[in-house]
Enzyme design. Structure first.
Site, PDB file in Angstrom:
ATOM      1  NE  ARG A 175     -57.128  18.861  63.363  1.00  0.00           N
ATOM      2  CZ  ARG A 175     -56.843  17.597  63.611  1.00  0.00           C
ATOM      3  NH1 ARG A 175     -56.600  17.210  64.841  1.00  0.00           N
ATOM      4  NH2 ARG A 175     -56.812  16.722  62.642  1.00  0.00           N
TER       5      ARG A 175
ATOM      6  CE1 TYR B 145     -57.142  31.059  66.915  1.00  0.00           C
ATOM      7  CE2 TYR B 145     -55.377  31.722  65.434  1.00  0.00           C
ATOM      8  CZ  TYR B 145     -56.304  30.782  65.851  1.00  0.00           C
ATOM      9  OH  TYR B 145     -56.398  29.571  65.211  1.00  0.00           O
TER      10      TYR B 145
ATOM     11  CG  ASP C  65     -56.824  22.864  71.047  1.00  0.00           C
ATOM     12  OD1 ASP C  65     -56.914  21.965  70.194  1.00  0.00           O
ATOM     13  OD2 ASP C  65     -55.737  23.359  71.413  1.00  0.00           O
TER      14      ASP C  65
ATOM     15  NE  ARG D   7     -54.692  27.066  75.185  1.00  0.00           N
ATOM     16  CZ  ARG D   7     -55.047  25.777  75.304  1.00  0.00           C
ATOM     17  NH1 ARG D   7     -55.531  25.126  74.256  1.00  0.00           N
ATOM     18  NH2 ARG D   7     -54.931  25.164  76.457  1.00  0.00           N
TER      19      ARG D   7
END
Lengths: 253, 253
Positions: free
Chosen positions: A58, A119, A60, A206
């Site tokens: 997933r 990422y 967000d 994050r």
């Protein structure tokens, strides 16, 4: 779906999207717009039967992708792959794009088969926000020392228990992951953090960025990372950086 | 409002915005979200009375600005200007930013006092669309010859009747304008057209770009511009380029 693999194809898609307008990747309740929903709708119309598109993971709400990977099975063997990519792009909104479509082995699974993900997180460091970049970056108005952030980032590399950098709601048996690379680059007004690992806990990137920013602004020393990895206590780490700066760049298999 | 200029201030704002989420600059019917509406709401709350913010000109839905100029009058003399800019930015959505706020002469009028405006138009030339840039550029998948576009662009410079490059709905007495500069730059996958003039007719920049793109892809020769300026016939010019690539860069007084 037919049980005989010879009568179906497993299609792997590489997908780019601007997540600003979507409630994340994952299909949700009726009426909630998500990237998965859009990709499934486009694929279903083209192959002529409902399909279920399964992503590598997933993302967000507000998070982007340059290389999300997903796969779906179809019994329609007639559509050429080149045509599939084009046809899907013409049926998708312009903030979602299929970069490639290929036939893969029947046992390929976008999530379970993934061995490495990368990422990228963009921090825009300037006194004034950028209206152009607002959905693509975290606007940070204080100055940041990239050298200090780099000194913190290298301490994340290796196999560690990353529980202290996962959002606490997460309950998993195994919170050990391996980070292969965590780099901090500076160009113009941006500080870009790139992380490659064999897997990531919920909000982990994050939380890493939120922590490196605390180090970069001078609140903590780079050694703070060692403490977080040792204590496994989320309270030792920095705040969760906003979703906008984050992008899933690639998934390797 | 008090008629005595000594009891009020005329405030000039320089405003940047990402127009993707707005129905243009101009305030419209109730419930339609526009940039002017947002700026007026922020200013009104801060000065403590309703204000009317007057822009240098309208920008259409999806068009952006790096340097839109607007002004408003207030009888509140207590708020310091530095505080005003910051307070407005904290009350505006992140895709709108006040770049500066200054007191100007009582007769300053953002639209009537303007002597020169500069627009920029970004064409993204690539086989695949960019999901990151989708609201900031016109994605053009055929290749374009920037040299040919440049040869067309220079023919626009000077004082001309630009009726042939205005959207036909426009009925104005005087369609003569002066273009001081029309440049075509190429960098990576982008072709950027920059135009400075003393004023622009409705859709004029987008029609200029639509025409230069026809020249760039080889459908027309650069001399086509002379024909459009001579005939004043909109049918001689190219299609109106989409709004997304356009940005109002600056207004001079």
């Amino acid at each position: 779906m037919d049980d005989n693999p010879a009568s179906r194809r497993n299609i792997k898609l590489v997908i780019a999207y601007n997540g600003a307008a979507y409630h994340g990747w994952q299909r949700q309740a009726e009426g909630i717009d998500t990237v998965q929903l859009r990709v499934e709708a486009a694929a279903s119309r083209i192959v002529g039967h409902p399909v279920s598109v399964s992503g590598s993971g997933r993302t967000d709400a507000g998070v982007h992708a340059a290389g999300q990977v997903a796969s779906f099975r179809t019994t329609n063997l007639a559509i050429p792959l080149r045509g599939l990519r084009r046809a899907m792009n013409s049926r998708l909104p312009r903030d979602i794009a299929i970069r490639s479509a290929e036939v893969v082995a029947d046992d390929f699974h976008a999530s379970r088969s993934a061995v490495r993900k990368t990422y990228r997180y963009r921090v825009y460091v300037a006194p004034m926000r950028s209206v152009e970049l607002c959905s693509q970056v975290w606007h940070y108005w204080r100055s940041l020392n990239a050298e200090r952030m780099r000194a913190g980032a290298v301490r994340l590399v290796g196999e560690h228990d990353f529980r202290g950098l996962a959002t606490s709601a997460e309950v998993r048996e195994n919170t050990v992951r391996t980070i292969y690379r965590c780099e901090v680059a500076q160009a113009d007004s941006e500080i870009v953090v790139s992380v490659t690992g064999n897997g990531f806990l919920y909000n982990m990137v994050r939380n890493i960025v939120g922590t490196l920013v605390e180090i970069g602004r001078g609140r903590w020393e780079p050694e703070r990372i060692d403490r977080i990895l040792a204590s496994c206590d989320r309270c030792d780490a920095g705040p969760t950086a906003p979703p906008d700066g984050l992008s899933l760049m690639s998934v390797e298999y």
